[in-house]
Design an enzyme around this catalytic site. Structure first.
Site, PDB file in Angstrom:
ATOM      1  N   TYR A 263      44.152  -3.796   3.327  1.00 23.95           N
ATOM      2  CA  TYR A 263      43.353  -4.616   2.425  1.00 23.95           C
ATOM      3  C   TYR A 263      42.451  -3.766   1.541  1.00 23.95           C
ATOM      4  O   TYR A 263      42.061  -2.680   1.936  1.00 23.95           O
ATOM      5  CB  TYR A 263      42.473  -5.592   3.227  1.00 23.95           C
ATOM      6  CG  TYR A 263      43.212  -6.694   3.935  1.00 23.95           C
ATOM      7  CD1 TYR A 263      44.547  -6.988   3.681  1.00 23.95           C
ATOM      8  CD2 TYR A 263      42.551  -7.472   4.881  1.00 23.95           C
ATOM      9  CE1 TYR A 263      45.206  -8.006   4.351  1.00 23.95           C
ATOM     10  CE2 TYR A 263      43.206  -8.501   5.561  1.00 23.95           C
ATOM     11  CZ  TYR A 263      44.530  -8.758   5.289  1.00 23.95           C
ATOM     12  OH  TYR A 263      45.166  -9.762   5.960  1.00 23.95           O
TER      13      TYR A 263
ATOM     14  N   SER B 206      46.159 -18.308   5.806  1.00 23.80           N
ATOM     15  CA  SER B 206      46.486 -19.009   4.557  1.00 23.80           C
ATOM     16  C   SER B 206      46.487 -20.521   4.724  1.00 23.80           C
ATOM     17  O   SER B 206      47.416 -21.209   4.272  1.00 23.80           O
ATOM     18  CB  SER B 206      47.842 -18.538   4.011  1.00 23.80           C
ATOM     19  OG  SER B 206      47.957 -18.808   2.635  1.00 23.80           O
TER      20      SER B 206
ATOM     21  N   LEU C 279      44.949 -22.700   3.152  1.00 21.43           N
ATOM     22  CA  LEU C 279      44.904 -23.385   1.857  1.00 21.43           C
ATOM     23  C   LEU C 279      46.029 -22.936   0.921  1.00 21.43           C
ATOM     24  O   LEU C 279      46.004 -23.225  -0.275  1.00 21.43           O
ATOM     25  CB  LEU C 279      43.542 -23.171   1.188  1.00 21.43           C
ATOM     26  CG  LEU C 279      42.359 -23.860   1.856  1.00 21.43           C
ATOM     27  CD1 LEU C 279      41.049 -23.511   1.147  1.00 21.43           C
ATOM     28  CD2 LEU C 279      42.550 -25.379   1.884  1.00 21.43           C
TER      29      LEU C 279
ATOM     30  N   PHE D 290      47.013 -20.046  -0.417  1.00 23.51           N
ATOM     31  CA  PHE D 290      46.532 -19.249  -1.567  1.00 23.51           C
ATOM     32  C   PHE D 290      45.764 -20.107  -2.567  1.00 23.51           C
ATOM     33  O   PHE D 290      45.796 -19.877  -3.763  1.00 23.51           O
ATOM     34  CB  PHE D 290      47.692 -18.537  -2.260  1.00 23.51           C
ATOM     35  CG  PHE D 290      47.991 -17.161  -1.707  1.00 23.51           C
ATOM     36  CD1 PHE D 290      47.691 -16.830  -0.405  1.00 23.51           C
ATOM     37  CD2 PHE D 290      48.580 -16.194  -2.505  1.00 23.51           C
ATOM     38  CE1 PHE D 290      47.962 -15.572   0.105  1.00 23.51           C
ATOM     39  CE2 PHE D 290      48.863 -14.924  -2.007  1.00 23.51           C
ATOM     40  CZ  PHE D 290      48.557 -14.613  -0.701  1.00 23.51           C
TER      41      PHE D 290
ATOM     42  N   LEU E  93      46.264 -25.722  -1.918  1.00 19.29           N
ATOM     43  CA  LEU E  93      45.890 -26.960  -1.235  1.00 19.29           C
ATOM     44  C   LEU E  93      44.459 -27.402  -1.531  1.00 19.29           C
ATOM     45  O   LEU E  93      44.058 -28.507  -1.148  1.00 19.29           O
ATOM     46  CB  LEU E  93      46.113 -26.824   0.270  1.00 19.29           C
ATOM     47  CG  LEU E  93      47.586 -26.871   0.692  1.00 19.29           C
ATOM     48  CD1 LEU E  93      47.768 -26.397   2.121  1.00 19.29           C
ATOM     49  CD2 LEU E  93      48.153 -28.280   0.512  1.00 19.29           C
TER      50      LEU E  93
ATOM     51  N   LYS F 127      42.834 -26.882  -6.880  1.00 20.30           N
ATOM     52  CA  LYS F 127      42.168 -26.364  -8.087  1.00 20.30           C
ATOM     53  C   LYS F 127      43.171 -26.033  -9.190  1.00 20.30           C
ATOM     54  O   LYS F 127      42.865 -26.209 -10.378  1.00 20.30           O
ATOM     55  CB  LYS F 127      41.314 -25.140  -7.742  1.00 20.30           C
ATOM     56  CG  LYS F 127      42.058 -23.883  -7.327  1.00 20.30           C
ATOM     57  CD  LYS F 127      41.063 -22.755  -7.070  1.00 20.30           C
ATOM     58  CE  LYS F 127      41.743 -21.443  -6.725  1.00 20.30           C
ATOM     59  NZ  LYS F 127      40.760 -20.360  -6.506  1.00 20.30           N
TER      60      LYS F 127
END
Length: 348
Positions: free
Chosen positions: A53, A235, A237, A239, A242, A245
């Site tokens: 990351y 995950s 949502l 990315f 969900l 937006k």
């Protein structure tokens, strides 16, 4: 904040885990420290990161996420208050800069990965050390079927576990887990550990959200239940899809607009967009935001030990945590299952 015991370990982790893959790319070091402070204020004691990351992965930023957490640990003095988890990258020729491309999950490579992570994190031990993805051929990251033609040389599970045992014996890591694994992989790690007297996995960190429920249909839920392996759902949502937006504003800022479409094409599939539209309408018809419904559903699943949430602002983080207090009515869950039956696992 509800806590749960992870596998057969003594680790008690919050049902919400702070994911940090945005630290160093979408979030500054100051942002990262603020999120960590706020998460602890809300009762979260579980923090997850990885050596590769932030995302999107680049050689210029690799390791910055762990560095930001390390600087927070040094500044705050709160190491003893968190269960710290990180991950070792598996083989991937597209990440040749991680450990100079030496990512085989053998003892020497794992030792190098742990030492690097400990240095960046400014700590002397990692509570939960995970294998980010398998050494062997397995369909992950949007692949939908196992392909024997993709077979490659891989480090045997027994050898990987033996290397991890050395690190546990040295006090550098406490417990171990998997990520992006299959039911066969979980079973094999448990079998080899029990046969050879090697460390037993406590968890598996796999994709799980309203558009990706394969964990329920691939025997993973039964396997993990019978073997006492906790699911760390990532995950939740999809990315950000969900949250609706992008449905509300296709140009909204987020990973699906600031990163190339090739980074995660599964969340741009037409069936995903169709499913998101239905889930968002269901949430709003029942007085919830799409984010609240998606997370409340994930938080409530019986086999989820902890859900890994990520955010790029404190407002998002607050909404994500607040969703823990939302209880879904049985009729809403039934409608969710009806949508799933019509549009099954489009984001898997």
């Amino acid at each position: 904040m509800i806590k749960t015991r992870l596998g057969r370990t003594p680790l008690e982790v919050s049902k919400i885990c702070l994911g940090t893959m945005t630290f160093g790319e979408q979030n500054s070091e100051t942002d990262a420290h603020s999120q960590l402070d706020y998460a602890l204020e809300r009762g979260i004691n579980f923090v997850d990161t990885a050596e590769m990351y932030p995302v999107m992965p680049r050689p210029q930023t690799q390791g910055d996420t762990e560095r930001f957490i390390g600087s927070w640990l040094k500044k705050s003095g709160r190491r003893g208050e968190i269960v710290l988890a990180t991950k070792a990258a598996g083989p991937n020729q597209n990440l040749h800069w991680v450990r100079e491309g030496k990512q085989d999950l053998d003892a020497a490579s794992l030792r190098a990965a742990v030492e690097d992570s400990l240095r960046r994190l400014q700590t002397d031990h990692i509570d939960l050390y995970q294998l980010h993805w398998p050494s062997r051929n397995v369909p992950i990251f949007g692949a939908t079927a196992f392909d024997p033609a993709q077979e490659r040389a891989a480090i045997p599970v027994e050898e990987t576990l033996a290397g991890l045992k050395e690190l546990i014996d040295a006090g550098k890591i406490g417990h171990i887990g998997l990520s992006n694994e299959s039911a066969w992989g979980v079973s094999e790690f448990v079998k080899q550990a029990e046969m050879k007297g090697l460390p037993r996995i406590a968890s598996v960190q796999n994709l799980y959200n309203l558009t990706a429920r394969k964990f329920e249909t691939s025997l993973m839920d039964e396997t993990c239940f019978r073997e006492d392996v906790g699911l760390l759902a990532y995950s939740p949502l999809a990315f950000g899809q969900l949250s609706a937006k992008y449905l509300d504003d296709p140009k909204a800022s987020g990973r699906l607009t600031i990163f190339p479409a090739s980074w995660s094409p599964r969340y741009l599939r037409a069936p995903v967009l169709a499913a998101v539209k239905e889930y968002a309408a269901l949430a709003r018809a029942n007085g919830m935001t799409p984010t609240q419904m998606a997370l409340a559903w994930c938080y409530s699943r019986w086999f989820v030990a902890s859900t890994i949430i990520g955010a790029t602002s404190l407002a998002q983080l607050k909404e994500n945590i607040d969703a823990m207090s939302v209880t879904l009515a049985p009729e809403v869950v039934a409608e969710i299952d009806a949508i799933h039956a019509r549009i099954t696992n489009p984001g898997a």
